[in-house]
Design a protein around this motif. Sequence first.
Motif, PDB file in Angstrom:
ATOM      1  N   ASN A  11       0.825  -1.220   0.000  1.00 42.05           N
ATOM      2  CA  ASN A  11       0.000   0.000   0.000  1.00 42.05           C
ATOM      3  C   ASN A  11       0.858   1.268   0.000  1.00 42.05           C
ATOM      4  OD1 ASN A  11       0.943   0.322   2.629  1.00 42.05           O
ATOM      5  ND2 ASN A  11      -1.049   0.024   3.610  1.00 42.05           N
ATOM      6  N   GLY A  12       2.195   1.104  -0.057  1.00 47.32           N
ATOM      7  CA  GLY A  12       3.112   2.239  -0.117  1.00 47.32           C
ATOM      8  C   GLY A  12       3.644   2.687   1.231  1.00 47.32           C
ATOM      9  N   GLU A  13       3.095   2.152   2.324  1.00 47.86           N
ATOM     10  CA  GLU A  13       3.537   2.540   3.673  1.00 47.86           C
ATOM     11  C   GLU A  13       4.959   2.040   3.940  1.00 47.86           C
ATOM     12  OE1 GLU A  13       2.516   1.318   8.281  1.00 47.86           O
ATOM     13  OE2 GLU A  13       0.956   1.072   6.766  1.00 47.86           O
ATOM     14  N   THR A  14       5.843   2.960   4.357  1.00 46.99           N
ATOM     15  CA  THR A  14       7.216   2.590   4.709  1.00 46.99           C
ATOM     16  C   THR A  14       7.230   1.930   6.076  1.00 46.99           C
ATOM     17  OG1 THR A  14       8.189   4.396   3.426  1.00 46.99           O
ATOM     18  CG2 THR A  14       9.526   3.508   5.234  1.00 46.99           C
ATOM     19  N   PHE A  15       7.918   0.771   6.187  1.00 44.16           N
ATOM     20  CA  PHE A  15       8.051   0.119   7.486  1.00 44.16           C
ATOM     21  C   PHE A  15       9.478   0.168   8.011  1.00 44.16           C
ATOM     22  CE2 PHE A  15       8.384  -3.297   4.348  1.00 44.16           C
ATOM     23  CZ  PHE A  15       9.569  -3.904   4.717  1.00 44.16           C
ATOM     24  N   ASP A  16      10.452   0.421   7.132  1.00 43.17           N
ATOM     25  CA  ASP A  16      11.842   0.527   7.574  1.00 43.17           C
ATOM     26  C   ASP A  16      12.681   1.109   6.449  1.00 43.17           C
ATOM     27  OD1 ASP A  16      14.066   0.338   9.226  1.00 43.17           O
ATOM     28  OD2 ASP A  16      14.286  -1.829   9.035  1.00 43.17           O
ATOM     29  N   SER A  17      13.767   1.768   6.839  1.00 39.90           N
ATOM     30  CA  SER A  17      14.666   2.357   5.855  1.00 39.90           C
ATOM     31  C   SER A  17      16.023   2.589   6.513  1.00 39.90           C
ATOM     32  CB  SER A  17      14.089   3.691   5.366  1.00 39.90           C
ATOM     33  OG  SER A  17      15.014   4.338   4.522  1.00 39.90           O
ATOM     34  N   SER A  18      17.068   2.508   5.712  1.00 38.96           N
ATOM     35  CA  SER A  18      18.407   2.813   6.224  1.00 38.96           C
ATOM     36  C   SER A  18      18.760   4.279   6.001  1.00 38.96           C
ATOM     37  CB  SER A  18      19.455   1.917   5.547  1.00 38.96           C
ATOM     38  OG  SER A  18      19.521   2.194   4.158  1.00 38.96           O
ATOM     39  N   GLU A  19      17.824   5.064   5.462  1.00 40.90           N
ATOM     40  CA  GLU A  19      18.075   6.480   5.195  1.00 40.90           C
ATOM     41  C   GLU A  19      18.512   7.190   6.473  1.00 40.90           C
ATOM     42  OE1 GLU A  19      15.778  10.451   3.571  1.00 40.90           O
ATOM     43  OE2 GLU A  19      14.937   8.482   3.133  1.00 40.90           O
ATOM     44  N   GLY A  20      19.621   7.918   6.377  1.00 36.00           N
ATOM     45  CA  GLY A  20      20.141   8.645   7.530  1.00 36.00           C
ATOM     46  C   GLY A  20      20.946   7.773   8.485  1.00 36.00           C
ATOM     47  N   ARG A  21      21.142   6.523   8.131  1.00 34.72           N
ATOM     48  CA  ARG A  21      21.910   5.587   8.963  1.00 34.72           C
ATOM     49  C   ARG A  21      22.983   4.921   8.107  1.00 34.72           C
ATOM     50  NH1 ARG A  21      16.679   2.438  11.023  1.00 34.72           N
ATOM     51  NH2 ARG A  21      17.399   1.100   9.361  1.00 34.72           N
ATOM     52  N   GLU A  22      23.827   4.172   8.786  1.00 32.37           N
ATOM     53  CA  GLU A  22      24.809   3.361   8.071  1.00 32.37           C
ATOM     54  C   GLU A  22      24.064   2.292   7.268  1.00 32.37           C
ATOM     55  OE1 GLU A  22      28.297   3.534   8.008  1.00 32.37           O
ATOM     56  OE2 GLU A  22      27.888   5.484   8.915  1.00 32.37           O
ATOM     57  N   PRO A  23      24.621   1.844   6.145  1.00 30.61           N
ATOM     58  CA  PRO A  23      23.961   0.770   5.398  1.00 30.61           C
ATOM     59  C   PRO A  23      23.922  -0.511   6.233  1.00 30.61           C
ATOM     60  CG  PRO A  23      26.117   1.283   4.453  1.00 30.61           C
ATOM     61  CD  PRO A  23      25.861   2.289   5.524  1.00 30.61           C
ATOM     62  N   LEU A  24      22.976  -1.362   5.918  1.00 27.94           N
ATOM     63  CA  LEU A  24      22.848  -2.656   6.578  1.00 27.94           C
ATOM     64  C   LEU A  24      23.983  -3.555   6.108  1.00 27.94           C
ATOM     65  CD1 LEU A  24      21.180  -4.755   8.218  1.00 27.94           C
ATOM     66  CD2 LEU A  24      19.963  -5.254   6.085  1.00 27.94           C
ATOM     67  N   GLU A  25      24.703  -4.157   7.051  1.00 25.59           N
ATOM     68  CA  GLU A  25      25.788  -5.088   6.716  1.00 25.59           C
ATOM     69  C   GLU A  25      25.370  -6.479   7.154  1.00 25.59           C
ATOM     70  OE1 GLU A  25      30.485  -5.907   7.819  1.00 25.59           O
ATOM     71  OE2 GLU A  25      29.720  -3.849   7.879  1.00 25.59           O
ATOM     72  N   PHE A  26      25.482  -7.447   6.256  1.00 24.84           N
ATOM     73  CA  PHE A  26      25.111  -8.826   6.584  1.00 24.84           C
ATOM     74  C   PHE A  26      25.805  -9.803   5.645  1.00 24.84           C
ATOM     75  CE2 PHE A  26      22.181  -7.518   3.334  1.00 24.84           C
ATOM     76  CZ  PHE A  26      21.908  -8.653   2.584  1.00 24.84           C
ATOM     77  N   GLU A  27      25.817 -11.065   6.062  1.00 27.69           N
ATOM     78  CA  GLU A  27      26.369 -12.123   5.232  1.00 27.69           C
ATOM     79  C   GLU A  27      25.242 -12.738   4.416  1.00 27.69           C
ATOM     80  OE1 GLU A  27      27.980 -16.666   5.541  1.00 27.69           O
ATOM     81  OE2 GLU A  27      28.424 -15.352   7.249  1.00 27.69           O
ATOM     82  N   VAL A  28      25.370 -12.711   3.112  1.00 29.53           N
ATOM     83  CA  VAL A  28      24.367 -13.273   2.211  1.00 29.53           C
ATOM     84  C   VAL A  28      24.293 -14.783   2.434  1.00 29.53           C
ATOM     85  CG1 VAL A  28      23.669 -13.583  -0.191  1.00 29.53           C
ATOM     86  CG2 VAL A  28      24.754 -11.439   0.530  1.00 29.53           C
ATOM     87  N   GLY A  29      23.084 -15.267   2.665  1.00 31.29           N
ATOM     88  CA  GLY A  29      22.883 -16.697   2.897  1.00 31.29           C
ATOM     89  C   GLY A  29      23.163 -17.113   4.325  1.00 31.29           C
ATOM     90  N   GLY A  30      23.495 -16.160   5.191  1.00 28.71           N
ATOM     91  CA  GLY A  30      23.844 -16.479   6.579  1.00 28.71           C
ATOM     92  C   GLY A  30      22.663 -16.500   7.535  1.00 28.71           C
ATOM     93  N   GLY A  31      21.455 -16.299   7.019  1.00 35.81           N
ATOM     94  CA  GLY A  31      20.275 -16.334   7.875  1.00 35.81           C
ATOM     95  C   GLY A  31      20.064 -15.064   8.685  1.00 35.81           C
ATOM     96  N   MET A  32      20.765 -13.989   8.335  1.00 33.07           N
ATOM     97  CA  MET A  32      20.662 -12.739   9.090  1.00 33.07           C
ATOM     98  C   MET A  32      19.498 -11.877   8.618  1.00 33.07           C
ATOM     99  SD  MET A  32      24.757 -12.012   9.056  1.00 33.07           S
ATOM    100  CE  MET A  32      24.797 -10.586  10.118  1.00 33.07           C
ATOM    101  N   VAL A  33      19.016 -12.104   7.402  1.00 31.31           N
ATOM    102  CA  VAL A  33      17.885 -11.357   6.845  1.00 31.31           C
ATOM    103  C   VAL A  33      16.898 -12.365   6.253  1.00 31.31           C
ATOM    104  CG1 VAL A  33      19.248  -9.277   6.339  1.00 31.31           C
ATOM    105  CG2 VAL A  33      19.028 -11.054   4.594  1.00 31.31           C
ATOM    106  N   ILE A  34      15.712 -11.902   5.924  1.00 27.53           N
ATOM    107  CA  ILE A  34      14.718 -12.800   5.338  1.00 27.53           C
ATOM    108  C   ILE A  34      15.211 -13.329   3.986  1.00 27.53           C
ATOM    109  CG2 ILE A  34      12.736 -11.837   6.571  1.00 27.53           C
ATOM    110  CD1 ILE A  34      12.103 -10.167   4.075  1.00 27.53           C
ATOM    111  N   LYS A  35      14.713 -14.512   3.618  1.00 26.60           N
ATOM    112  CA  LYS A  35      15.165 -15.178   2.398  1.00 26.60           C
ATOM    113  C   LYS A  35      15.025 -14.294   1.157  1.00 26.60           C
ATOM    114  CE  LYS A  35      14.454 -19.334  -0.425  1.00 26.60           C
ATOM    115  NZ  LYS A  35      15.072 -18.696  -1.533  1.00 26.60           N
ATOM    116  N   GLY A  36      13.897 -13.615   1.033  1.00 24.08           N
ATOM    117  CA  GLY A  36      13.675 -12.778  -0.142  1.00 24.08           C
ATOM    118  C   GLY A  36      14.677 -11.644  -0.274  1.00 24.08           C
ATOM    119  N   PHE A  37      15.158 -11.131   0.865  1.00 29.77           N
ATOM    120  CA  PHE A  37      16.161 -10.059   0.851  1.00 29.77           C
ATOM    121  C   PHE A  37      17.496 -10.641   0.393  1.00 29.77           C
ATOM    122  CE2 PHE A  37      18.807  -6.620   2.414  1.00 29.77           C
ATOM    123  CZ  PHE A  37      17.988  -5.506   2.381  1.00 29.77           C
TER     124      PHE A  37
END
Length: 151
Positions: free
Chosen positions: A20-46
Amino acid sequence: MQQVKSGDTVKVHYHGRLTNGETFDSSEGREPLEFEVGGGMVIKGFDDGVTGMAVGEKKTINIPVDNAYGPKNPEMIIEFPRNQFPEGMTPEKGMRLNLNNAEGHVFPVVIAEVKDDVVILDANHPLAGEDLIFDLELVEIVGSKSRIIMP
């Protein structure tokens, strides 16, 4: 040009919104998100969405419920006796609380409905049941896990 693969540690700027266009989260104004791809730190789709990206690349990904936080689980809807709320506390729809289970684990809930004698609590993840949209920008591939294959 190097592309993201499973095992890489990456830095990503993102803007997450609902359909519906509603923002639920953003890294704007913060450091970028750092994570290991495939490490289970973020949802599968991400994870899947950043795989194959090159540094500086921007794209929008659509993540269906099953690759996000899953569907709402009806077993996570709890009827809680209203008389067990602390004295002087007035439960209101949308109020966020923390409950302790029998093992002493704390888990967040949201008041979904207030009735005369019970309060309906929802312990599902707030984004459960939602398709998600992310605008991504790959800022950096920090490194990758070394993999040694023994013969």
